[in-house]
Write a protein that holds these residues in place. Structure first.
Motif, mmCIF file in Angstrom:
data_model
loop_
_atom_site.group_PDB
_atom_site.id
_atom_site.type_symbol
_atom_site.label_atom_id
_atom_site.label_comp_id
_atom_site.label_asym_id
_atom_site.label_seq_id
_atom_site.Cartn_x
_atom_site.Cartn_y
_atom_site.Cartn_z
ATOM 1 N N GLY A 136 0.789 -1.230 0.000
ATOM 2 C CA GLY A 136 0.000 0.000 0.000
ATOM 3 C C GLY A 136 0.822 1.282 0.000
ATOM 4 N N PHE A 137 2.151 1.167 -0.146
ATOM 5 C CA PHE A 137 2.978 2.384 -0.176
ATOM 6 C C PHE A 137 2.584 3.309 -1.334
ATOM 7 N N CYS A 138 2.008 2.719 -2.368
ATOM 8 C CA CYS A 138 1.680 3.501 -3.571
ATOM 9 C C CYS A 138 0.411 4.339 -3.400
ATOM 10 N N GLN A 139 -0.400 4.012 -2.403
ATOM 11 C CA GLN A 139 -1.698 4.697 -2.277
ATOM 12 C C GLN A 139 -1.556 6.215 -2.178
ATOM 13 N N ALA A 140 -0.621 6.642 -1.328
ATOM 14 C CA ALA A 140 -0.496 8.084 -1.058
ATOM 15 C C ALA A 140 -0.004 8.857 -2.277
ATOM 16 N N ALA A 141 0.564 8.144 -3.270
ATOM 17 C CA ALA A 141 1.082 8.833 -4.454
ATOM 18 C C ALA A 141 0.049 8.874 -5.580
ATOM 19 N N CYS A 142 -1.062 8.163 -5.401
ATOM 20 C CA CYS A 142 -2.003 7.984 -6.515
ATOM 21 C C CYS A 142 -3.119 9.038 -6.505
ATOM 22 N N PRO A 143 -3.166 9.890 -7.531
ATOM 23 C CA PRO A 143 -4.181 10.948 -7.545
ATOM 24 C C PRO A 143 -5.619 10.432 -7.531
ATOM 25 N N THR A 144 -5.893 9.339 -8.231
ATOM 26 C CA THR A 144 -7.292 8.885 -8.279
ATOM 27 C C THR A 144 -7.712 8.261 -6.940
ATOM 28 N N PHE A 145 -6.745 7.674 -6.215
ATOM 29 C CA PHE A 145 -7.065 7.170 -4.883
ATOM 30 C C PHE A 145 -7.312 8.340 -3.935
ATOM 31 N N LEU A 146 -6.448 9.353 -4.044
ATOM 32 C CA LEU A 146 -6.585 10.510 -3.143
ATOM 33 C C LEU A 146 -7.894 11.251 -3.401
ATOM 34 N N GLU A 147 -8.328 11.281 -4.652
ATOM 35 C CA GLU A 147 -9.583 11.981 -4.969
ATOM 36 C C GLU A 147 -10.809 11.181 -4.544
ATOM 37 N N THR A 148 -10.721 9.843 -4.651
ATOM 38 C CA THR A 148 -11.928 9.030 -4.403
ATOM 39 C C THR A 148 -11.893 8.286 -3.068
ATOM 40 N N GLY A 149 -10.696 7.983 -2.588
ATOM 41 C CA GLY A 149 -10.574 7.181 -1.366
ATOM 42 C C GLY A 149 -10.928 5.717 -1.595
ATOM 43 N N LEU A 150 -11.095 5.310 -2.849
ATOM 44 C CA LEU A 150 -11.504 3.931 -3.137
ATOM 45 C C LEU A 150 -10.300 3.029 -3.403
ATOM 46 N N GLU A 151 -10.301 1.870 -2.770
ATOM 47 C CA GLU A 151 -9.218 0.904 -2.996
ATOM 48 C C GLU A 151 -9.136 0.532 -4.490
ATOM 49 N N ALA A 152 -10.296 0.354 -5.124
ATOM 50 C CA ALA A 152 -10.292 -0.052 -6.538
ATOM 51 C C ALA A 152 -9.702 1.018 -7.443
ATOM 52 N N ALA A 153 -9.676 2.267 -6.952
ATOM 53 C CA ALA A 153 -9.123 3.355 -7.765
ATOM 54 C C ALA A 153 -7.680 3.644 -7.373
ATOM 55 N N SER A 154 -7.035 2.673 -6.734
ATOM 56 C CA SER A 154 -5.636 2.834 -6.329
ATOM 57 C C SER A 154 -4.785 1.857 -7.142
ATOM 58 N N PRO A 155 -3.451 2.061 -7.150
ATOM 59 C CA PRO A 155 -2.594 1.125 -7.899
ATOM 60 C C PRO A 155 -2.741 -0.307 -7.366
ATOM 61 N N ARG A 156 -2.689 -0.434 -6.030
ATOM 62 C CA ARG A 156 -2.801 -1.770 -5.444
ATOM 63 C C ARG A 156 -4.135 -2.408 -5.824
ATOM 64 N N GLY A 157 -5.192 -1.603 -5.773
ATOM 65 C CA GLY A 157 -6.518 -2.113 -6.111
ATOM 66 C C GLY A 157 -6.595 -2.524 -7.571
ATOM 67 N N ARG A 158 -6.029 -1.718 -8.432
ATOM 68 C CA ARG A 158 -6.112 -2.032 -9.874
ATOM 69 C C ARG A 158 -5.304 -3.288 -10.198
ATOM 70 N N ILE A 159 -4.154 -3.425 -9.552
ATOM 71 C CA ILE A 159 -3.346 -4.637 -9.791
ATOM 72 C C ILE A 159 -4.125 -5.861 -9.302
ATOM 73 N N ALA A 160 -4.797 -5.722 -8.166
ATOM 74 C CA ALA A 160 -5.595 -6.843 -7.635
ATOM 75 C C ALA A 160 -6.727 -7.186 -8.612
ATOM 76 N N LEU A 161 -7.330 -6.149 -9.203
ATOM 77 C CA LEU A 161 -8.406 -6.399 -10.174
ATOM 78 C C LEU A 161 -7.864 -7.139 -11.399
ATOM 79 N N MET A 162 -6.712 -6.674 -11.907
ATOM 80 C CA MET A 162 -6.119 -7.343 -13.085
ATOM 81 C C MET A 162 -5.834 -8.819 -12.768
ATOM 82 N N LYS A 163 -5.257 -9.034 -11.589
ATOM 83 C CA LYS A 163 -4.885 -10.412 -11.219
ATOM 84 C C LYS A 163 -6.137 -11.277 -11.044
ATOM 85 N N ALA A 164 -7.166 -10.678 -10.452
ATOM 86 C CA ALA A 164 -8.407 -11.435 -10.247
ATOM 87 C C ALA A 164 -9.001 -11.863 -11.595
#
Ligand code: SF4
Ligand code: SF4
Length: 471
Positions: free
Chosen positions: A48-76
């Protein structure tokens, strides 16, 4: 690439048990499974180190709109745990592709490559409506890769700007028929040109004084017709710094817009042309003055890594690419930059600030070179812009296709811009420059602040250049 070629999967374990029965993946998931580097997906350790750097996560607060969330979605999707539905697509589209998540990632996950591969897979299965299909075909196949057509567009735009048509369109209120975003964009369009740098300077410009190396100038597609002056000044600054500059006329668009929009094959074809053009020219360095282009150029080795005929030359090419600010500062013989003429009519010291180009910072990993260069201009006060490392919302065509999020990001950016009280806001990428101009226009700040490309800012302050325009 450790893509998994087995296109079936085992039902995942769930609280209600698992099925040993294998069933075929959804066709899109199959494509993703073939295209995405599975090792890269599993490299993410979900810290989750990437969360604080991600503009779409900071704007929405959504895990799915974060790098970690998107990678998890791709893997799923690749693992068959989830269907690549509309919501999946929305999160992939909402990503700016700014790659701010990469420098902060302790596992060095190449998120940008995963995103490009995912978008390419999505595109292969997308049934666009006819007008979107037509617009994509025109832009990606008939315009950007055709320098002559780009020049024609430049000429038409110039006619609109210079013939009085622009004044008529604005004066009669015709522009009010267009959506607000387009009206705003029209106001900040730079002066277009039908003559690029080769038509103006030829394909070789000698070094001033003793030559210290040969630079191949990457002129870009839009840069050459919409920012021709910046291109010309780039060549002249490089020559002033002791470089002979070659501008191979067989070069083409870098392919960045293609690669970011799911058109990887088209990007590869452009990369091959550029590698050939600069290899034949035999240069020591390749200069880019647009962070967005430079970031793809510097990754041509990755783009063409599985093409035996081009892989070595692509490595040669990528290892020579540098942003103009890096070249000037690290390899060039730096000229003196005089202090700006008295533009600070408010009596304050002449103040400048800088908005990073995400791709220059996060992919080319250069944030100090532009800052150190602009600080060499005599008698200017440099003020760091809070959040300069965060995307401005431009992101290629993001501000056109994801208007709401782009506007939200720009609005927050401008709050910090105002705090700098700068007279000049400097950028290193044409998209960022236009976005910053848009922000200044929207905030009604154009009487006290202007946005300028770093090359224009430096060139106009060349102390010993008689032809330099002092402003
Ligand atoms: S920082 Fe890297 S490893 Fe950590 S969650 Fe983000 S992408 Fe995964
Ligand atoms: S590329 Fe930018 S917007 Fe996309 S996940 Fe990474 S930090 Fe967030």
């Amino acid at each position: 690439m450790a893509a998994v070629n087995d296109t079936t999967h085992t039902e995942p374990h769930t609280p209600w048990g698992s099925s040993p029965e294998k069933k075929p993946l959804n066709p899109l998931a199959q494509t993703m499974k073939l295209q995405l580097n599975y090792d890269e997906l599993t490299n993410c350790m979900r810290c989750g180190f990437c969360q604080a750097a991600c503009p779409t996560f900071l704007e929405t607060g959504l895990e799915a709109a974060s790098p970690r969330g998107r990678i998890a979605l791709m893997k799923a999707v690749v693992d068959g745990v989830m269907e690549p539905d509309q919501k999946f697509r929305e999160q992939m589209d909402l990503c700016l592709g700014c790659r701010a998540c990469e420098p902060v990632c302790p596992a060095d996950v190449k998120y940008g490559h995963l995103l490009e591969e995912t978008r390419d897979s999505l595109e292969q299965h997308e049934e666009h409506r006819w007008f979107i299909k037509a617009a994509r075909k025109v832009a990606f196949k008939e315009m950007f890769p055709k320098p002559k057509r780009m020049k024609l567009v430049g000429k038409l735009l110039r006619t609109y700007q210079k013939s009085g048509l622009q004044k008529i369109a604005r004066g009669t209120g015709i522009m009010n028929l267009f959506p607000k975003n387009m009206r705003d964009m029209e106001k900040i369009l730079p002066e277009a040109s039908g003559r690029g740098i080769v038509e103006t300077l030829g394909t070789r410009v000698a070094a001033k004084g003793n030559k210290i190396g040969t630079v191949g100038m990457f002129r870009g597609c839009l840069m050459d017709v919409m920012f021709t002056q910046t291109n010309l000044k780039t060549v002249q600054l490089l020559s002033e710094a002791g470089f002979e500059v070659l501008i191979p006329d067989t070069q083409n668009c870098c392919g960045a817009l293609h690669a970011h929009s799911g058109e990887i094959d088209a990007a590869k074809s452009l990369a091959r042309q550029n590698v050939r053009a600069f290899r034949e020219a035999g240069v020591d360095y390749i200069a880019s003055n647009a962070g967005g282009c430079g970031a793809l150029l510097v990754e041509y080795d990755h783009l063409l890594h599985d093409e035996p005929e081009y892989a070595d030359d692509a490595k040669w090419f990528a290892s020579r690419v540098k942003d103009v600010s890096q070249l000037l500062l690290e390899k060039g013989r730096l000229p003196d930059f005089a202090q700006p003429a008295n533009r600070a009519s408010d009596g304050q010291p002449f103040t400048i600030t800088y908005q990073d180009s995400c791709h220059l910072r996060n992919v080319m990993r250069s944030s100090n070179a532009p800052r150190n260069l602009m600080k060499r201009v005599a008698n200017v006060k440099f003020v760091e812009l809070q959040g300069a490392d965060r995307c401005c919302g431009s992101a290629g065509i993001y501000n056109i296709v994801q208007t709401e999020m782009a506007n939200q990001i720009l609005e927050h950016k401008m709050e910090h811009v105002k705090e700098t009280n700068a007279h000049v806001l400097i950028t290193s990428n044409p998209g960022c420059l236009l976005q910053m101009k848009l922000g200044i226009e929207r905030e009604h700040m154009s009487d006290k602040m202007e946005a300028v490309h770093i090359v224009d800012f430096l060139y106009d302050r060349l102390a010993n250049e008689p032809s330099a325009r002092k402003s």
